[in-house]
Design a protein around this motif. Structure first.
Motif, PDB file in Angstrom:
ATOM      1  N   PRO A 268      -8.257   3.563   4.892  1.00  0.00           N
ATOM      2  CA  PRO A 268      -8.251   2.875   3.587  1.00  0.00           C
ATOM      3  C   PRO A 268      -7.220   3.456   2.621  1.00  0.00           C
ATOM      4  O   PRO A 268      -6.692   2.733   1.766  1.00  0.00           O
ATOM      5  CB  PRO A 268      -9.674   3.082   3.059  1.00  0.00           C
ATOM      6  CG  PRO A 268     -10.352   4.029   3.987  1.00  0.00           C
ATOM      7  CD  PRO A 268      -9.574   4.119   5.242  1.00  0.00           C
ATOM      8  N   LEU A 269      -6.914   4.743   2.752  1.00  0.00           N
ATOM      9  CA  LEU A 269      -5.918   5.364   1.870  1.00  0.00           C
ATOM     10  C   LEU A 269      -4.525   4.808   2.166  1.00  0.00           C
ATOM     11  O   LEU A 269      -3.735   4.535   1.254  1.00  0.00           O
ATOM     12  CB  LEU A 269      -5.927   6.892   2.047  1.00  0.00           C
ATOM     13  CG  LEU A 269      -7.283   7.576   1.832  1.00  0.00           C
ATOM     14  CD1 LEU A 269      -7.193   9.076   2.137  1.00  0.00           C
ATOM     15  CD2 LEU A 269      -7.766   7.351   0.404  1.00  0.00           C
ATOM     16  N   VAL A 270      -4.227   4.645   3.455  1.00  0.00           N
ATOM     17  CA  VAL A 270      -2.929   4.087   3.840  1.00  0.00           C
ATOM     18  C   VAL A 270      -2.853   2.622   3.395  1.00  0.00           C
ATOM     19  O   VAL A 270      -1.831   2.169   2.864  1.00  0.00           O
ATOM     20  CB  VAL A 270      -2.713   4.215   5.364  1.00  0.00           C
ATOM     21  CG1 VAL A 270      -1.453   3.471   5.796  1.00  0.00           C
ATOM     22  CG2 VAL A 270      -2.638   5.682   5.777  1.00  0.00           C
ATOM     23  N   GLN A 271      -3.950   1.917   3.617  1.00  0.00           N
ATOM     24  CA  GLN A 271      -4.029   0.512   3.205  1.00  0.00           C
ATOM     25  C   GLN A 271      -3.690   0.379   1.711  1.00  0.00           C
ATOM     26  O   GLN A 271      -2.843  -0.428   1.315  1.00  0.00           O
ATOM     27  CB  GLN A 271      -5.471   0.038   3.455  1.00  0.00           C
ATOM     28  CG  GLN A 271      -5.710  -1.402   3.123  1.00  0.00           C
ATOM     29  CD  GLN A 271      -5.830  -2.242   4.394  1.00  0.00           C
ATOM     30  OE1 GLN A 271      -6.115  -1.708   5.485  1.00  0.00           O
ATOM     31  NE2 GLN A 271      -5.583  -3.528   4.271  1.00  0.00           N
ATOM     32  N   GLU A 272      -4.337   1.196   0.919  1.00  0.00           N
ATOM     33  CA  GLU A 272      -4.141   1.172  -0.534  1.00  0.00           C
ATOM     34  C   GLU A 272      -2.696   1.527  -0.888  1.00  0.00           C
ATOM     35  O   GLU A 272      -2.072   0.924  -1.759  1.00  0.00           O
ATOM     36  CB  GLU A 272      -5.105   2.193  -1.142  1.00  0.00           C
ATOM     37  CG  GLU A 272      -5.266   2.149  -2.630  1.00  0.00           C
ATOM     38  CD  GLU A 272      -6.120   3.328  -3.106  1.00  0.00           C
ATOM     39  OE1 GLU A 272      -5.804   3.868  -4.168  1.00  0.00           O
ATOM     40  OE2 GLU A 272      -7.071   3.731  -2.380  1.00  0.00           O
ATOM     41  N   TRP A 273      -2.160   2.506  -0.185  1.00  0.00           N
ATOM     42  CA  TRP A 273      -0.774   2.936  -0.390  1.00  0.00           C
ATOM     43  C   TRP A 273       0.186   1.795  -0.091  1.00  0.00           C
ATOM     44  O   TRP A 273       1.080   1.490  -0.879  1.00  0.00           O
ATOM     45  CB  TRP A 273      -0.515   4.164   0.481  1.00  0.00           C
ATOM     46  CG  TRP A 273       0.905   4.579   0.698  1.00  0.00           C
ATOM     47  CD1 TRP A 273       1.560   4.637   1.890  1.00  0.00           C
ATOM     48  CD2 TRP A 273       1.839   5.029  -0.299  1.00  0.00           C
ATOM     49  NE1 TRP A 273       2.837   5.080   1.705  1.00  0.00           N
ATOM     50  CE2 TRP A 273       3.038   5.327   0.370  1.00  0.00           C
ATOM     51  CE3 TRP A 273       1.789   5.189  -1.683  1.00  0.00           C
ATOM     52  CZ2 TRP A 273       4.181   5.786  -0.278  1.00  0.00           C
ATOM     53  CZ3 TRP A 273       2.925   5.651  -2.349  1.00  0.00           C
ATOM     54  CH2 TRP A 273       4.099   5.944  -1.647  1.00  0.00           C
ATOM     55  N   PHE A 274      -0.011   1.135   1.041  1.00  0.00           N
ATOM     56  CA  PHE A 274       0.879   0.039   1.428  1.00  0.00           C
ATOM     57  C   PHE A 274       0.780  -1.130   0.444  1.00  0.00           C
ATOM     58  O   PHE A 274       1.774  -1.795   0.153  1.00  0.00           O
ATOM     59  CB  PHE A 274       0.543  -0.442   2.846  1.00  0.00           C
ATOM     60  CG  PHE A 274       1.159   0.401   3.942  1.00  0.00           C
ATOM     61  CD1 PHE A 274       1.964   1.498   3.645  1.00  0.00           C
ATOM     62  CD2 PHE A 274       0.947   0.091   5.286  1.00  0.00           C
ATOM     63  CE1 PHE A 274       2.536   2.274   4.653  1.00  0.00           C
ATOM     64  CE2 PHE A 274       1.522   0.855   6.302  1.00  0.00           C
ATOM     65  CZ  PHE A 274       2.304   1.949   5.988  1.00  0.00           C
ATOM     66  N   GLU A 275      -0.437  -1.367  -0.056  1.00  0.00           N
ATOM     67  CA  GLU A 275      -0.621  -2.504  -0.974  1.00  0.00           C
ATOM     68  C   GLU A 275       0.187  -2.345  -2.259  1.00  0.00           C
ATOM     69  O   GLU A 275       0.580  -3.326  -2.887  1.00  0.00           O
ATOM     70  CB  GLU A 275      -2.114  -2.699  -1.285  1.00  0.00           C
ATOM     71  CG  GLU A 275      -2.799  -3.503  -0.188  1.00  0.00           C
ATOM     72  CD  GLU A 275      -4.318  -3.415  -0.225  1.00  0.00           C
ATOM     73  OE1 GLU A 275      -4.865  -2.823  -1.185  1.00  0.00           O
ATOM     74  OE2 GLU A 275      -4.946  -3.938   0.724  1.00  0.00           O
ATOM     75  N   LYS A 276       0.432  -1.108  -2.631  1.00  0.00           N
ATOM     76  CA  LYS A 276       1.259  -0.836  -3.816  1.00  0.00           C
ATOM     77  C   LYS A 276       2.596  -1.569  -3.775  1.00  0.00           C
ATOM     78  O   LYS A 276       3.183  -1.878  -4.795  1.00  0.00           O
ATOM     79  CB  LYS A 276       1.600   0.664  -3.840  1.00  0.00           C
ATOM     80  CG  LYS A 276       0.870   1.500  -4.830  1.00  0.00           C
ATOM     81  CD  LYS A 276       1.292   2.958  -4.638  1.00  0.00           C
ATOM     82  CE  LYS A 276       2.177   3.435  -5.771  1.00  0.00           C
ATOM     83  NZ  LYS A 276       1.454   4.063  -6.863  1.00  0.00           N
ATOM     84  N   PHE A 277       3.112  -1.763  -2.537  1.00  0.00           N
ATOM     85  CA  PHE A 277       4.457  -2.317  -2.388  1.00  0.00           C
ATOM     86  C   PHE A 277       4.470  -3.844  -2.328  1.00  0.00           C
ATOM     87  O   PHE A 277       5.534  -4.458  -2.259  1.00  0.00           O
ATOM     88  CB  PHE A 277       5.127  -1.721  -1.148  1.00  0.00           C
ATOM     89  CG  PHE A 277       5.302  -0.234  -1.237  1.00  0.00           C
ATOM     90  CD1 PHE A 277       6.391   0.310  -1.901  1.00  0.00           C
ATOM     91  CD2 PHE A 277       4.342   0.632  -0.707  1.00  0.00           C
ATOM     92  CE1 PHE A 277       6.538   1.679  -2.015  1.00  0.00           C
ATOM     93  CE2 PHE A 277       4.484   2.005  -0.815  1.00  0.00           C
ATOM     94  CZ  PHE A 277       5.576   2.537  -1.473  1.00  0.00           C
ATOM     95  N   GLY A 278       3.259  -4.443  -2.317  1.00  0.00           N
ATOM     96  CA  GLY A 278       3.162  -5.901  -2.342  1.00  0.00           C
ATOM     97  C   GLY A 278       3.851  -6.557  -1.155  1.00  0.00           C
ATOM     98  O   GLY A 278       3.929  -5.975  -0.068  1.00  0.00           O
TER      99      GLY A 278
END
Ligand code: GDP
Ligand code: PGA
Ligand code: MN
Length: 611
Positions: A580-590
């Motif tokens: 979930p941390l990676v998921q959240e990180w990747f979502e930052k970039f849209g």
């Protein structure tokens, strides 16, 4: 304001480069220094500036017997590290700065900073420092000119870059250069006494990627003020690399020779204060293996005619973390600093004029600490700031590789990503392929350190160890990495370096490091090389290829089997928790995030059995 008083040094500049002389005049008119000095890089100039700073109390000369031609500096206690909160990428379009950088419109930033610079050098000398990042013999030498009102910066630039008259001459009448403006932001009124470390509470470290300019205000600390380093060679150069098809990376470069005399070049990206300088100069503990240094902080990598990726170190000196550096951990750094010609900042001073810091063994009975106060082993707090630094010519590194001056660089066989993680990340993992390796880099995480102002020990994503240094949109940066592996920009996709992820900093339940690190890291280098040659075993785990305990050379290593297992362990539960941390990180970039990285995450989820 437009008709300045005569500023000595402004007439008869030592160059006919009219854009440069016009810029120097413009800055002098804005900042109104007492005089202008064009730095020639000579020994005489070094003597004059160090004498001046000794007289003014900024520097203390060390005992020649221990550290010849070397000096001790203490900063203002508020000016000890990079200021990421005050660092800006001022691209025309905010989207180009991306979600990981602070942004301000270039015109607005220039307006704000112009007012800060107005009169900011009053009562001071303005130094003009022509410099070149990388060899002057490069096809396109990478020039810069730093203007600064700090003699400490001028001296440090002499150690960290190729600078002076020979660079100015090589620039001729119209060479392209990166203008880099720096002021400590502490003007002096008539008769006002200077402080030992002038700086300002207001700080800006600003980059203008389109016009390739750097404006820095308010700090004298190296990472904020030696503008050839992180500002030019990473933030501005990463933008150049995006536009021109190469990579500017936060990486050490080393040459590894096996007992069979086979040579490999390895680059490694670790966040600040996570072991680059140490690994770059490592003294292997395994017999017959030799390491030589090419660079300890920055690598510029482009494809050669053979389609391989070649790396050059643009720097000329070492700006190393002092605490922890010792004869046991990094003897080559100790040999380098013992030759002298160095600046030491925020370390402790011994009573007989040598330097000392934590990690050097038993402390002396009395020291002067980095605050300038008496310090004894009973004192509270360390004698040296955790981000105290040595600044030393790289030529003094006793194991500098001959290829260091080669503008072509060295062909890289392996790239290591790494960081500080107390758990989860095994000692070493090999990626399946380039895209998986880019995923390693894009999701790199590390505990924060004293190299930047802020809380220490907090895990954050630090992609390719470049979080504070990517000069553009992080998603575009990831895309650039992926493209580089696909044969773009003259590369050969079959000859890309293999990518590994390392972690020297895993801890046991008592918080003790599981892996002895330093010289013992050579065992990991050996495994890496043997993997390239198909000679070392590995277990295929959900996260990549991890050594079997037998495949890692542990001859003579003082480590019990349980600790070895622990340091190599892939704990599926810990890895599931990362998702979930990676998921959240990747979502930052849209939407900009390359689909390949989502695909890598999905594949990892499947292998971990995560929905
Ligand atoms: P850099 O800023 O990335 O160049 O990091 P340095 O090489 O200067 O190291 C930063 C700090 O980490 C220093 O205090 C080192 O002593 C320490 N360090 C470096 N390598 C290791 C290692 O392998 N193990 C441990 N435990 N500490 C290390
Ligand atoms: P380093 O760089 O810690 O990566 O060596 C210096 C800095 O961060 O200012
Ligand atoms: Mn370093």
């Amino acid at each position: 304001m437009s008709v300045p008083v005569m500023v000595p040094g402004l007439e008869n500049p030592p160059t006919n480069h009219s854009r440069l002389t016009a810029w120097v005049r413009e800055v002098a008119e804005l900042t109104t220094p007492e005089r202008v000095v064009w730095c020639d890089g000579s020994d005489e100039e070094w003597r004059r500036l160090t004498d001046e700073l000794v007289a003014s109390g900024t520097l203390v000369r060390l005992n020649d017997e221990y550290k010849p031609n070397s000096f001790w500096a203490r900063t203002d206690p508020s000016d000890v590290a990079r200021v990421e909160e005050r660092t800006y990428i001022c691209s025309v379009d905010e989207a180009d700065a991306g979600p990981t950088n602070n942004w301000m419109a270039p015109a607005e930033m220039k307006q704000t900073m112009t007012e800060l610079y107005r009169g900011s050098m009053r009562g001071r000398t303005m130094y003009v420092i022509p410099f070149c990042m990388g060899p002057l013999t490069a096809e396109n030498p990478m020039y810069g000119v730093e203007i600064t009102d700090s003699a400490y910066v001028a001296l440090s630039m002499r150690i960290m870059t190729r600078m002076g008259s020979h660079v100015l001459d090589a620039m001729g009448d119209d060479a392209v250069y990166v203008p880099a403006l720096h002021s400590v932001g502490a003007p002096l009124d008539e008769g006002q006494a200077d402080t030992a470390w002038p700086c300002s509470e207001t700080k800006y470290i600003s980059h203008f990627p389109e016009s390739r300019e750097i404006w820095s205000f308010g700090s004298g600390y190296g990472g904020n003020s030696l503008l050839g380093k992180k500002c030019y060679s990473l933030r501005i150069a990463s933008v150049m690399g995006r536009d021109e098809g190469w990579l500017a990376e936060h990486m050490l470069i080393l040459k590894l020779t096996s007992p069979r005399d086979e040579v490999r070049y390895i680059a490694a990206a670790f966040p600040s204060a996570c072991g680059k300088t140490n690994l770059a100069m490592v003294e292997p503990t395994i017999p017959g293996w030799k390491v030589e240094t090419l660079g300890d902080d920055i690598a510029w990598m482009r494809f050669g005619e053979d389609g391989r990726l070649y790396a050059v170190n643009p720097e000329y000196g070492l700006f190393g973390v002092a605490p922890g550096t010792d004869w046991k951990t990094n003897p080559n750094a100790m040999r380098a600093i013992d030759k002298g010609n160095s600046l030491f900042t925020n370390v402790a001073l011994t009573d007989d004029g040598d330097i000392w810091w934590e990690g050097m063994g038993e402390p002396p009975a009395h020291l002067t600490d980095w605050h300038g106060k008496d310090w004894t082993p009973d004192s509270e707090g360390p004698s040296s700031h955790p981000n105290s630094r040595f600044c030393t010519p790289i030529q003094q590194c006793p194991i500098l590789a001959d290829e260091y001056e080669d503008p072509k660089g060295v062909p890289i066989s392996a790239i290591l990503f790494g960081g500080r993680r107390a758990s989860t990340i095994p000692l070493v993992t090999q990626s399946r392929d380039w895209a998986h390796g880019v995923y390693f880099g894009a999701t790199l995480s590390s505990e924060t350190t004293a190299a930047a102002v802020g809380k220490v020990g907090v895990v954050r994503r630090d992609p390719m160890a470049m979080l504070p240094f990517i000069g553009y949109n992080g998603a575009d940066y990831f895309r650039h990495w992926i493209e580089m592996g696909k044969g773009a920009n003259g590369g050969d996709s079959s000859k890309m370096p293999a990518i590994f992820y390392v972690n020297w900093f895993r801890r046991d339940d008592d918080g003790k490091f599981l892996w002895p690190g330093f010289g013992e890291n050579s065992r990991v280098l050996k495994w890496v090389v043997e993997r390239l040659e198909g000679r070392a075993e590995a277990v295929e785990t959900p996260i990549g290829f991890v050594p079997t305990p037998e495949s890692l050379d542990t001859d003579g290593l003082d480590l019990d089997a349980a600790s070895l297992d622990a340091v190599l362990n892939v704990d599926v539960e810990e890895w599931r928790a990362e998702i979930p941390l990676v998921q959240e990180w990747f979502e930052k970039f849209g939407d900009k995030l390359p689909g390949v990285l989502w695909a890598e995450l999905d594949a990892l989820k499947a292998r971990l059995g995560v929905e």
